[in-house]
Design a protein around this motif. Sequence first.
Motif, PDB file in Angstrom:
ATOM      1  N   GLN A 394     -17.808 111.997  12.282  1.00  0.00           N
ATOM      2  CA  GLN A 394     -17.132 110.705  12.177  1.00  0.00           C
ATOM      3  C   GLN A 394     -17.915 109.761  11.263  1.00  0.00           C
ATOM      4  O   GLN A 394     -17.326 109.087  10.401  1.00  0.00           O
ATOM      5  N   SER A 427     -12.357 104.435  11.242  1.00  0.00           N
ATOM      6  CA  SER A 427     -12.883 104.512  12.610  1.00  0.00           C
ATOM      7  C   SER A 427     -11.750 104.599  13.625  1.00  0.00           C
ATOM      8  O   SER A 427     -11.815 105.370  14.588  1.00  0.00           O
ATOM      9  N   ARG A 428     -10.699 103.793  13.391  1.00  0.00           N
ATOM     10  CA  ARG A 428      -9.555 103.822  14.297  1.00  0.00           C
ATOM     11  C   ARG A 428      -8.843 105.168  14.245  1.00  0.00           C
ATOM     12  O   ARG A 428      -8.393 105.702  15.256  1.00  0.00           O
ATOM     13  N   ALA A 431     -11.009 107.957  16.050  1.00  0.00           N
ATOM     14  CA  ALA A 431     -11.316 107.782  17.485  1.00  0.00           C
ATOM     15  C   ALA A 431     -10.512 108.745  18.366  1.00  0.00           C
ATOM     16  O   ALA A 431     -11.087 109.436  19.217  1.00  0.00           O
ATOM     17  N   VAL A 434     -11.885 112.285  17.884  1.00  0.00           N
ATOM     18  CA  VAL A 434     -13.145 112.506  18.604  1.00  0.00           C
ATOM     19  C   VAL A 434     -12.862 112.780  20.075  1.00  0.00           C
ATOM     20  O   VAL A 434     -13.451 113.678  20.691  1.00  0.00           O
ATOM     21  N   GLN A 435     -11.931 112.010  20.663  1.00  0.00           N
ATOM     22  CA  GLN A 435     -11.552 112.251  22.051  1.00  0.00           C
ATOM     23  C   GLN A 435     -10.908 113.623  22.217  1.00  0.00           C
ATOM     24  O   GLN A 435     -11.141 114.318  23.209  1.00  0.00           O
TER      25      GLN A 435
END
Length: 719
Positions: A394, A427-428, A431, A434-435
């Motif tokens: 990320q 980043s949004r 996210a 990543v989850q």
Amino acid sequence: MTDQTPPPAAAAATPGLEAATLAYLHHLGRALVAADLWVGLPQGDGDGLPMALLPRAIARFGLQLRHLKGQRVAQIVPPCLLVQKGGGVVFVHSVDAKGDQFAVQDPAKDSAPQPISRMDLAALSAGEVVYFIPETEALTEKHAGTTARRHWFWGHFGVIKARIFDVVLASAFANILAITVSLFALQVYDRVVPNQNEATLWVLASGAAAAIVMEFFLRVSRAMLIDRAGRDIEIAVNRDLFQRLIDMRLDRRPMPPGALVNTMREFSSVKEFFAVSAVGVVTDLPFVLVFMLVIFAISGPLVAIVALGAVLMVCLGLVFQARMRRLSKDMLGANTAALRILTEASYGMEMLRSHNAAHWFQRNWEEVAVLNALKSSEHRRLSATLSFAAGALQMLTYISVVTGGVYMFFGGLLSVGGIIAVSILTSRTLAPVVQLSSIISRWQNTKASLEALEGIATAAVERPAERSFIRRTTIQGHLMLRDIRTAYPGVEGVQLVLPQLEIKPGRHVALLGENGSGKSLLLRILAGLYEPLQGTYVIDGVEARQIDPDDRRRAIAFLPQDPRLFKGTLRENLSVGSAHFSDAQLIEALEFAGLGRVVSTTTLGLDLPIHDGGEGLSVGQRAAVGLARLYLQDPALVILDEPTAAMDTRAETAFVKRFATWLQGRGCIIATHRLALMDVVDEVVVLAEGRLLAAGPKDEVLARFTAPATAAKPSEARA
């Protein structure tokens, strides 16, 4: 209709509902008794069926509930149940062609429907009507010949399906509002800063702040929606799993008791994964594409870097799936072994001390602890590696996007505000990915638990949904076994062979034989706890497996050598959940079992606390509680395994006298080595090494084994 059910203690009985429901079901062609409605339900303290449990009661028969309120009499379409103003329930059988005359049955008063005018019915009606609607799955199975029963776990996700629109809508608005922060940065750096326009800055800042607050409340609302759905799923699945567990055939259990306990505990992780974590991520994932489209609109080719980073994160989680699967299964097995050792040591502490076996348990515990620690450590290390790698990817993606944005700025293709906006959107965008990577790393652990639970959910049960049993409200106790060849569950070979054995109604039979001769196995077959692997077992001319299990247990009671007591009070252990026994009946049962004096001399009486496994009572007192339960059950035939083994001679002599009186008019089969019990029997069955050695009148069989000329072995003579 939802699957929600309040706790049994909160569900008050609805007057007349049970009888009206039976009348409705009889009208639909299902001749049932009240006991059929209570199968799989928690027995409440009331005297009837609560409305809250009615959906579960009729679901077994392929029906679902439609409960309508605010209905006028003119809207009623019989057959249906009608709630009266006083709270009672009646069955509306039919209505004439004009709709003026109804046929209504109040089962508490009438045995057949009675005519009542529409005006009179309207005066009685509370406006609540209940319809029984056939389930689509049941109709498909009946007419199309295909099984369409809902899955024990996935079938309950209709709760989430009903709320998925709200969840998706909340996710959509929350993610769209999240875009406003990046657009805020874009406008500030490209419009406000060059022009030094403070008024515009405050307007933009106020709008962005409002968007952030709205996003916060939307995400909280979404979390609450998911949590409520997860709670409903947890209640429903836990309820069904436990019902399957206690309905499981004892001779077909898929795993030992310790493994069953640990597997049931694993459901919490399965529920949390699917009903909470996965739902939130899945509803967010589609908006990754929305964010990418916004990035593409702002920066063009930079979106390729974001897409590549997202793909690498997902691939990273998939690469280690095989290793995670192996570790998850090993951890589940090690946890089960640890729970088994802990349970055995806790309940067998006396044996552990008296036989100096602490070192053996300690060694096994340490071996399992080491195995658990190693596997858990490896699993945590691998999960942490995946998590850290996803975080690193990320950040690398973020750096790559910023770097690419700078070069585009140098080329005049992107503004400073665009760089900042794209970096925020990156980043949004990543996210949820990543989850997702985290969920992928947890999937194998959840899958292992789900597979273990599948073993419980699909295990053979005593009362299969597709079976329709023969009801026998009265059982005489004429037992016949033919060509029986069987063994204990999990044992290879044959331990019991019976070409033919007949026990006539009302006879009192002693079952004799050495230890290991097959007495206890035979008793469990006669009691219906085990089914023979080969051969037939007939009760009153009907194959035992055709008779409803509740009717068998009501008429044929079994008392093992060591009755199991449960945590609670003496009253609860005697009644075992049944509320219809009075204190006088409980005291009478204790007197029969020889515990009357013990209870009368304590200040607590029937409220005497009983700890796990009956701790606090002697072995003899535990056996006496089991005998008191037997007395309260009042069966036609009793099957007992060494009922007086824990009694002293004086207590045994006194009990045998009471027992002989109580046995009048009922049959019994007793496995025993005690001579005192021979006075209450009139027939004897002798087993040796799993074979029938003799059966017949007591005097003839005993004479055969005690006569000097007999060829029987000394051990057989002692039997």
